[in-house]
Scaffold this active site. Structure first.
Site, PDB file in Angstrom:
ATOM      1  N   CYS A  66      -5.079  12.285  12.469  1.00 21.96           N
ATOM      2  CA  CYS A  66      -5.855  11.102  12.328  1.00 21.96           C
ATOM      3  C   CYS A  66      -5.782  10.462  13.848  1.00 21.96           C
ATOM      4  CB  CYS A  66      -5.266  10.258  11.264  1.00 21.96           C
ATOM      5  SG  CYS A  66      -3.664   9.594  11.721  1.00 21.96           S
ATOM      6  N   LYS A  85       0.743  -1.368  -0.002  1.00 21.61           N
ATOM      7  CA  LYS A  85      -0.042  -0.024   0.041  1.00 21.61           C
ATOM      8  C   LYS A  85       1.128   1.153  -0.083  1.00 21.61           C
ATOM      9  CE  LYS A  85      -1.723   1.438   4.247  1.00 21.61           C
ATOM     10  NZ  LYS A  85      -1.316   2.858   4.369  1.00 21.61           N
ATOM     11  N   ASN A  86       1.920   1.375   1.021  1.00 21.67           N
ATOM     12  CA  ASN A  86       2.815   2.444   0.767  1.00 21.67           C
ATOM     13  C   ASN A  86       3.791   2.717   0.012  1.00 21.67           C
ATOM     14  OD1 ASN A  86       1.071   3.032   3.270  1.00 21.67           O
ATOM     15  ND2 ASN A  86       2.734   2.341   4.657  1.00 21.67           N
ATOM     16  N   ARG A  89      -8.418  -0.833   4.519  1.00 22.27           N
ATOM     17  CA  ARG A  89      -7.395   0.463   3.950  1.00 22.27           C
ATOM     18  C   ARG A  89      -6.202  -0.238   3.434  1.00 22.27           C
ATOM     19  NH1 ARG A  89      -7.256   5.694   6.929  1.00 22.27           N
ATOM     20  NH2 ARG A  89      -5.707   6.067   5.003  1.00 22.27           N
ATOM     21  N   ARG A 142      -0.153  14.578  12.840  1.00 28.37           N
ATOM     22  CA  ARG A 142       0.617  14.445  11.541  1.00 28.37           C
ATOM     23  C   ARG A 142       0.761  15.758  10.800  1.00 28.37           C
ATOM     24  NH1 ARG A 142      -1.443   8.779   9.582  1.00 28.37           N
ATOM     25  NH2 ARG A 142       0.467   8.926   8.288  1.00 28.37           N
ATOM     26  N   ASP A 144       4.717   0.711  11.739  1.00 26.07           N
ATOM     27  CA  ASP A 144       3.869  -0.145  11.252  1.00 26.07           C
ATOM     28  C   ASP A 144       3.696  -1.357  11.733  1.00 26.07           C
ATOM     29  OD1 ASP A 144       3.553   1.849   8.031  1.00 26.07           O
ATOM     30  OD2 ASP A 144       3.120   2.358  10.155  1.00 26.07           O
TER      31      ASP A 144
HETATM   32  C1  EPZ Z   1       4.096   7.022   6.098  1.00 29.13           C
HETATM   33  O1  EPZ Z   1       3.456   8.175   7.018  1.00 29.13           O
HETATM   34  C2  EPZ Z   1       3.041   5.827   5.969  1.00 29.13           C
HETATM   35  N1  EPZ Z   1       2.118   6.336   5.355  1.00 29.13           N
HETATM   36  C3  EPZ Z   1       2.738   5.540   7.424  1.00 29.13           C
HETATM   37  O2  EPZ Z   1       2.097   4.051   7.298  1.00 29.13           O
HETATM   38  C4  EPZ Z   1       3.942   5.008   8.326  1.00 29.13           C
HETATM   39  O3  EPZ Z   1       3.619   4.642   9.615  1.00 29.13           O
HETATM   40  C5  EPZ Z   1       4.900   6.415   8.394  1.00 29.13           C
HETATM   41  O4  EPZ Z   1       5.128   6.677   7.168  1.00 29.13           O
HETATM   42  C6  EPZ Z   1       6.310   6.079   9.085  1.00 29.13           C
HETATM   43  O5  EPZ Z   1       7.025   4.973   8.559  1.00 29.13           O
HETATM   44  C7  EPZ Z   1       2.130   6.046   4.046  1.00 29.13           C
HETATM   45  O6  EPZ Z   1       3.221   5.802   3.612  1.00 29.13           O
HETATM   46  C8  EPZ Z   1       0.950   6.325   3.089  1.00 29.13           C
HETATM   47  P1  EPZ Z   1       6.191  10.560   8.484  1.00 29.13           P
HETATM   48  P2  EPZ Z   1       3.825   9.563   6.943  1.00 29.13           P
HETATM   49  O7  EPZ Z   1       6.058  11.723   7.586  1.00 29.13           O
HETATM   50  O8  EPZ Z   1       4.709   9.914   5.516  1.00 29.13           O
HETATM   51  C9  EPZ Z   1       6.281  13.838  11.734  1.00 29.13           C
HETATM   52  C10 EPZ Z   1       0.311   2.753   7.853  1.00 29.13           C
HETATM   53  O9  EPZ Z   1       0.016   2.157   8.859  1.00 29.13           O
HETATM   54  N2  EPZ Z   1       6.142  14.710  10.689  1.00 29.13           N
HETATM   55  O10 EPZ Z   1       7.472   9.539   8.083  1.00 29.13           O
HETATM   56  O11 EPZ Z   1       2.718  10.476   6.992  1.00 29.13           O
HETATM   57  C11 EPZ Z   1       4.962  12.725  11.837  1.00 29.13           C
HETATM   58  O12 EPZ Z   1       3.919  13.400  12.806  1.00 29.13           O
HETATM   59  C12 EPZ Z   1       0.591   4.223   7.722  1.00 29.13           C
HETATM   60  O13 EPZ Z   1       0.152   2.097   6.650  1.00 29.13           O
HETATM   61  C13 EPZ Z   1       6.065  15.889  11.010  1.00 29.13           C
HETATM   62  O14 EPZ Z   1       6.270  16.471  12.077  1.00 29.13           O
HETATM   63  O15 EPZ Z   1       4.817   9.574   7.967  1.00 29.13           O
HETATM   64  C14 EPZ Z   1       5.459  11.646  12.577  1.00 29.13           C
HETATM   65  O16 EPZ Z   1       5.632  11.752  13.761  1.00 29.13           O
HETATM   66  C15 EPZ Z   1       0.382   4.727   9.101  1.00 29.13           C
HETATM   67  N3  EPZ Z   1       5.998  16.923   9.878  1.00 29.13           N
HETATM   68  C16 EPZ Z   1       6.989  11.669  12.027  1.00 29.13           C
HETATM   69  O17 EPZ Z   1       7.368  12.755  11.368  1.00 29.13           O
HETATM   70  C17 EPZ Z   1       5.754  16.585   8.707  1.00 29.13           C
HETATM   71  O18 EPZ Z   1       5.870  17.461   7.843  1.00 29.13           O
HETATM   72  C18 EPZ Z   1       7.026  10.384  10.961  1.00 29.13           C
HETATM   73  O19 EPZ Z   1       6.012  10.978   9.820  1.00 29.13           O
HETATM   74  C19 EPZ Z   1       5.617  15.156   8.219  1.00 29.13           C
HETATM   75  C20 EPZ Z   1       5.722  14.225   9.239  1.00 29.13           C
END
Ligand code: EPZ
Length: 429
Positions: free
Chosen positions: A124, A22-23, A405, A129, A313
């Site tokens: 969420c 998915k990701n 999902r 996020r 995850d």
């Molecule tokens: C991706 O989310 C994945 N989703 C998530 O999978 C996964 O848990 C996550 O990466 C971490 O590996 C998809 O790929 C669609 P991040 P993403 O930006 O990109 C903070 C699942 O279960 N952050 O790496 O949203 C954020 O709040 C889902 O399949 C900021 O502060 O994750 C988090 O604490 C859930 N500012 C950390 O960074 C930003 O602009 C990592 O988030 C962006 C992120």
């Protein structure tokens, strides 16, 4: 509304096909916006999130043609995303709120059209996020950003520059990587996320004519090109789905052959922890055999980290397994601020878990007890399914739209390996 009903206590044995990730699929679909030549993706999983993004791409001017494929390895859908021209640069709130990964259309729209208006995704269940890292990255390559009425508008001609991420962000890395492909000049992305799904995206972009070096490392260098061309690409297997089913095999005392590409290469952090817990993995010519090699699940200390560490995850699924461990386990969540919502539901099944801030202490018990439970987010729902597979009696998992999902054909896959599981109409609202 539907629920999943499981009668626990049956060993899982046999072969289980792992679907496309998915990701990986979601950013790959967004990459289709970057070219008018058409992008064909194979092994796209049949998931709700894929459908949601497909409707958004159509809203933006894409036309998607599908061809279904069977069950074998590399199954899933083949879709061709043709975006002859972008007819709208706005990703509306009602679509973005359904699936936050919609924010990944921002970079491609900005790169191709010089403008993108995307609803702020909002928080969420697992955290608030924010997308500040995405926006700062776009500003670093020449975009102007304004926030109004719950939308972000990014606009401007993109000029290569240096982007340094203070923390690792998968989505922000993917967004800026796509935008930089069409920027004027060279962009350096420092402290880039190294998740395998980013490698998949980068390799697909290169197939489309992008010039990217450093793939697989935390420093990506992108030299912009005037345009990208048509390409075909196959989505990598889902390392989180594979890890989830490996845990299912161990918890039920069975053995599963997980059918998919080179899973060990993309599962390092997961395999390290699962082996510590007593699982044994054997590579076969079709995939990866998983079973519990010790009499009981061994207690572990796990801390979620960006790749190649133990993935966040997989945290909820690991916790389900640790409820049965010999002794105790400690699991620390460092990526998201609210990713323990499966804990109260697991405790309703008899688990002994105490949470202190971002750390959960899990004391092993003999058996879980079946109960009606509520899914709260995608991975928490899988954690409850895993618990139900091994619990005494019947477990009903409600709100399984979360599961749909991210887990393709979950009931069929588990049933085919011996689980007593079915989807039924839910009586809980
Ligand atoms: C991706 O989310 C994945 N989703 C998530 O999978 C996964 O848990 C996550 O990466 C971490 O590996 C998809 O790929 C669609 P991040 P993403 O930006 O990109 C903070 C699942 O279960 N952050 O790496 O949203 C954020 O709040 C889902 O399949 C900021 O502060 O994750 C988090 O604490 C859930 N500012 C950390 O960074 C930003 O602009 C990592 O988030 C962006 C992120």
């Amino acid at each position: 509304m539907e629920k999943i009903v499981i009668e626990g206590g049956y060993k899982l044995e046999g072969q289980l096909p792992i679907s496309g990730a998915k990701n990986a699929a979601l950013p790959l679909m967004c990459a289709g916006l970057l070219t008018s030549g058409g992008l064909t993706l194979h092994n796209l999983p049949h998931l709700a999130d894929i459908k949601t993004l497909a409707s958004l791409l159509t809203e933006l001017g894409g036309s998607l043609s599908y061809q279904d494929e069977g069950w074998d390895i590399g199954s899933g859908q083949t879709v061709t995303i043709a975006v002859d021209s972008i007819t709208s640069t706005t990703a509306p709130y009602d679509m973005v709120r359904k699936m936050r990964a919609s924010i990944l259309v921002l970079g491609p729209l900005l790169a191709r059209e010089g403008e993108a208006i995307v609803s702020l995704p909002g928080g969420c269940a697992i955290g608030n996020r924010p997308i500040d890292l995405h926006l700062k990255a776009f500003e670093a390559i020449g975009a102007t950003i304004e926030l109004k009425d719950g939308y972000v508008r990014a606009a401007g001609k993109l000029i290569g520059g240096t982007v340094h991420f203070p923390i690792v962000s998968v989505g922000a890395t993917e967004n800026i990587l796509m935008a930089a492909c069409l920027a004027d000049g060279t962009t350096h992305i420092e402290n880039a996320a190294k998740e395998p799904e980013i490698g998949d995206l980068a390799n697909c972009l290169v197939a489309m004519g992008a010039q990217i070096s450093g793939i697989g490392t935390s420093h990506l260098t992108v030299t912009g090109v005037p345009e990208l061309h048509a390409a075909e690409y196959t989505v990598m297997p889902d390392r989180i789905e594979a890890g989830s089913y490996a845990i299912a095999a161990a918890m039920t005392g069975g053995e599963l052959e997980l059918l998919g590409g080179n899973l060990p290469a993309v599962m390092t952090g997961t395999l390290d922890i699962l082996k510590e817990a007593g699982l044994v993995f054997t590579e076969t010519d079709r995939g990866l055999l998983a079973r519990l090699g010790s009499p009981k699940i061994k207690g572990i200390n796990a801390v979620t980290q960006p790749f190649p560490g133990f993935p966040t995850d997989m945290q909820a699924q690991l916790m389900a397994m640790m409820t049965l461990c010999d002794g105790a386990s400690v699991i620390t969540e460092t990526i998201f601020e609210n990713r323990f919502m499966h804990v109260p539901e697991l405790c309703r099944m008899g688990a002994d878990i105490t949470v202190n801030g971002s750390t959960a202490t899990v004391r092993g018990i003999g058996r879980l007890l079946g109960a009606p439970v509520m899914a709260t987010d995608l991975r928490a729902s899988m954690s409850l399914v895993l618990a139900g597979l091994t619990a005494d009696g019947i477990t009903e998992v409600n709100r399984i739209y979360h599961l749909d999902r991210g887990y393709e054909r979950l009931v069929q896959k588990l049933e085919s390996c011996g689980a007593k599981i079915s989807r039924q109409k839910a009586d809980l609202i």
